[in-house]
Enzyme design. Structure first.
Site, PDB file in Angstrom:
ATOM      1  N   CYS A 109       1.223  -1.510   0.359  1.00  0.00           N
ATOM      2  CA  CYS A 109      -0.336  -0.167   0.088  1.00  0.00           C
ATOM      3  C   CYS A 109       0.932   1.174   0.509  1.00  0.00           C
ATOM      4  O   CYS A 109       2.087   1.181  -0.527  1.00  0.00           O
ATOM      5  CB  CYS A 109      -0.812   0.448   1.347  1.00  0.00           C
ATOM      6  N   HIS A 110       0.850   2.515   0.785  1.00  0.00           N
ATOM      7  CA  HIS A 110       1.208   4.410   0.533  1.00  0.00           C
ATOM      8  C   HIS A 110       2.700   3.818   1.244  1.00  0.00           C
ATOM      9  O   HIS A 110       3.432   4.021   1.291  1.00  0.00           O
ATOM     10  CB  HIS A 110       0.168   5.439   0.773  1.00  0.00           C
TER      11      HIS A 110
END
Length: 120
Positions: free
Chosen positions: A74-75
């Site tokens: 993810c980020h």
């Protein structure tokens, strides 16, 4: 080849960006899963990754192979760690997540690019 092993031969559950980049240079069969939300995809990503937002994972389990090594990202790494834990409980033991997410991936790419430019 099953690559999720620690030095003690236990299951490896996470990778740094550098570890994953090195492994991807050796192997082309790693399934990358981007669990960011749709509105985050316009930003950077990792080429070739499958996108399934974190909240859709329960509905998409039939699409995921249990016999393939998967790295979830993810980020920043928080959601990917949660998804990795969920998948392992659902029987997907060949899963790990990217520590630091795309933030760490992009920092490592910049570092490598800087090393290449100074070496020339």
């Amino acid at each position: 080849m099953f690559f999720f092993k620690n030095n003690d031969n236990g299951p490896k559950t996470s990778y740094t960006a550098l570890e994953l980049m090195n492994e991807m240079e050796k192997r082309k069969d790693i399934l990358l899963i981007d669990v960011r939300d749709d509105n985050e995809l316009a930003k950077e990503g990792i080429k070739g990754a499958m996108h399934i937002s974190a909240n859709q994972i329960p509905d998409k389990l039939p699409l995921l192979p249990k016999d393939k090594d998967m790295v979830i990202f993810c980020h920043v790494g928080f959601r990917s760690k949660q998804v990795r834990n969920y998948l392992r409980k659902a029987g997907f033991y060949r899963t790990a997540h990217l520590k630091g997410g795309l933030n760490s991936w992009n920092k490592e790419l910049k570092r490598k690019a800087s090393e290449l430019s100074t070496a020339e």
